[in-house]
Design an enzyme around this catalytic site. Structure first.
Site, PDB file in Angstrom:
ATOM      1  N   HIS A 115       4.637  -2.376   0.771  1.00 46.19           N
ATOM      2  CA  HIS A 115       4.991  -1.059   1.294  1.00 46.19           C
ATOM      3  C   HIS A 115       5.886  -1.110   2.532  1.00 46.19           C
ATOM      4  O   HIS A 115       6.617  -0.169   2.799  1.00 46.19           O
ATOM      5  CB  HIS A 115       3.719  -0.250   1.597  1.00 46.19           C
ATOM      6  CG  HIS A 115       2.836  -0.834   2.671  1.00 46.19           C
ATOM      7  ND1 HIS A 115       1.838  -1.749   2.415  1.00 46.19           N
ATOM      8  CD2 HIS A 115       2.811  -0.637   4.015  1.00 46.19           C
ATOM      9  CE1 HIS A 115       1.235  -2.076   3.540  1.00 46.19           C
ATOM     10  NE2 HIS A 115       1.806  -1.418   4.529  1.00 46.19           N
ATOM     11  N   HIS A 179      -0.669   0.497  16.322  1.00 47.82           N
ATOM     12  CA  HIS A 179      -1.597   0.679  15.196  1.00 47.82           C
ATOM     13  C   HIS A 179      -2.424  -0.567  14.975  1.00 47.82           C
ATOM     14  O   HIS A 179      -2.015  -1.669  15.299  1.00 47.82           O
ATOM     15  CB  HIS A 179      -0.895   1.137  13.922  1.00 47.82           C
ATOM     16  CG  HIS A 179       0.088   0.179  13.309  1.00 47.82           C
ATOM     17  ND1 HIS A 179       1.054  -0.497  13.997  1.00 47.82           N
ATOM     18  CD2 HIS A 179       0.259  -0.207  12.014  1.00 47.82           C
ATOM     19  CE1 HIS A 179       1.771  -1.241  13.172  1.00 47.82           C
ATOM     20  NE2 HIS A 179       1.300  -1.088  11.967  1.00 47.82           N
TER      21      HIS A 179
HETATM   22  O1  LIG Z   1      -3.494  -2.253   4.230  1.00 48.39           O
HETATM   23  C1  LIG Z   1      -2.458  -2.719   4.634  1.00 48.39           C
HETATM   24  O2  LIG Z   1      -1.969  -3.715   4.139  1.00 48.39           O
HETATM   25  C2  LIG Z   1      -1.709  -2.078   5.721  1.00 48.39           C
HETATM   26  C3  LIG Z   1      -1.926  -0.829   6.114  1.00 48.39           C
HETATM   27  C4  LIG Z   1      -1.150  -0.111   7.159  1.00 48.39           C
HETATM   28  C5  LIG Z   1      -1.690   1.059   7.675  1.00 48.39           C
HETATM   29  C6  LIG Z   1      -1.033   1.778   8.669  1.00 48.39           C
HETATM   30  C7  LIG Z   1       0.203   1.369   9.159  1.00 48.39           C
HETATM   31  C8  LIG Z   1       0.762   0.197   8.655  1.00 48.39           C
HETATM   32  O3  LIG Z   1       1.935  -0.283   9.144  1.00 48.39           O
HETATM   33  C9  LIG Z   1       0.110  -0.520   7.643  1.00 48.39           C
HETATM   34  O4  LIG Z   1       0.736  -1.585   7.150  1.00 48.39           O
HETATM   35 FE   LIG Z   2       2.425  -2.257   8.280  1.00 49.63          FE
END
Ligand SMILES: O=C(O)/C=C/c1cccc(O)c1O
Ligand SMILES: [Fe+2]
Length: 316
Positions: A115, A179
């Site tokens: 992602h 985060h």
């Molecule tokens: O579960 C994962 O691999 C990553 C989750 C996440 C959640 C919030 C912000 C981010 O940059 C993430 O990669």
């Molecule tokens: Fe991330």
């Protein structure tokens, strides 16, 4: 070489665990503006700096940086899977120039991306293949990490490489800001988790669903003020945005890795992708930030920001 930049946070929780509708609408409007910015610029190449979350890069072989000469999305969190339209010649030209500058970047002929790469590409271009891309992985979670300033050196070298090409290049940074999502850490992993961080590149659909379910649950707890994740830090996020907008890289990348984690949580080092993208832009000369959006969004486990920037001389 005309160049422009879009740097954005990502979160796989977008669409899976959304904030209040008015917040979601606000971010959607910001994405629409960023998409219009990209359309207006009409790049013929995108260079995206992004991290991975133990989907493509694991402890069986963890480089600090890697240029993909071919890349495939694993389709985590229900996002599109399949091949990216990687410009292989551009990828090798970038890798050669970066190596010549003294930054030891790896090259992959079979890069798997998650992602971190997929969200900005789909938000900005609508699909994984709309614009030819050079994907540049930056390790932001798998300790040990090198110093953050190395991301600036990488970005500068990429920017210098791009100056030698007759292309319209949109630079993309993907990650951050403060985060602390529940991404496991090897140091404190059980043997089972350590095995997954080392060899778990191809989880079963059940394993993937379990992992993703855990993230959604953690986000729900966090948004309701519970759980053990570190708080978001809007003050630190503002410092990062201000410093990069001013071209004051050292205010961010001159700090220790411990500082990033203490201020912004265990995934705050994803800011390295922004440092690299902004440094690549700076290689073309002074720049100015066109737009800057920020909101702390606990439902997405993220201090969430999106910025666009262009060279001051109007080269964009
Ligand atoms: O579960 C994962 O691999 C990553 C989750 C996440 C959640 C919030 C912000 C981010 O940059 C993430 O990669
Ligand atoms: Fe991330």
């Amino acid at each position: 070489m005309p160049v422009a930049l879009c740097a954005t946070s990502h979160s796989p929780l977008i669409g899976l665990h959304d904030p209040a509708p008015e917040v979601r609408a606000e971010v959607d409007a910001e994405f629409a503006a960023a998409r219009a910015f990209a359309e207006d610029f009409a790049p013929d190449l995108a260079v995206i700096f992004a991290p991975d979350h133990y989907n493509g890069f694991l402890y069986d072989m963890m480089p600090s940086f890697c240029v993909g000469a071919a890349a495939t999305s694993v389709g985590d969190y229900g996002l599109p899977s399949g091949a990216l339209d990687v410009d292989r010649d551009a990828a090798y030209a970038v890798a050669e120039r970066v190596l010549a500058s003294g930054v030891d970047v790896a090259v992959s002929e079979d890069m798997r991306v998650d992602h971190g790469f997929v969200q900005p590409l789909t938000f900005l271009f609508g699909s994984l293949t709309a614009v030819p891309v050079v994907p540049v992985f930056i390790n932001c979670v798998a300790e040990p990490l090198g110093p953050a300033v190395r991301a600036r050196h990488l970005g500068t070298a990429v920017g210098e490489a791009l100056k030698e090409m007759d292309r319209r290049v949109l630079l993309i940074g993907s990650g951050g800001l403060s985060h602390d999502p529940p991404v496991p850490r090897l140091k404190e992993a059980t043997p089972e988790v350590a095995e997954r961080l080392t060899h778990g590149r191809d989880p079963s659909p059940e394993q993937r669903a379990q992992r993703e379910g855990r993230t959604v649950k953690a986000a729900s707890e966090f948004a309701h003020g519970g759980g053990a994740l570190r708080p978001l830090n809007p003050d630190w996020d503002a410092l990062v945005l201000r410093s990069l907008a001013a071209g004051d890289f050292a205010a961010v990348d001159g700090r220790s890795n411990e500082w990033f984690v203490a201020e912004g949580g265990h995934s705050a080092p994803e800011v390295r992708t922004w440092i690299a993208a902004y440094a690549a832009l700076a290689a073309a000369g002074p720049y100015t930030v066109r737009s800057s959006y920020y909101r702390a969004i606990p439902e997405w486990l993220a201090g969430f920001a999106t910025t666009t920037a262009v060279p001051l001389d109007g080269a964009a």
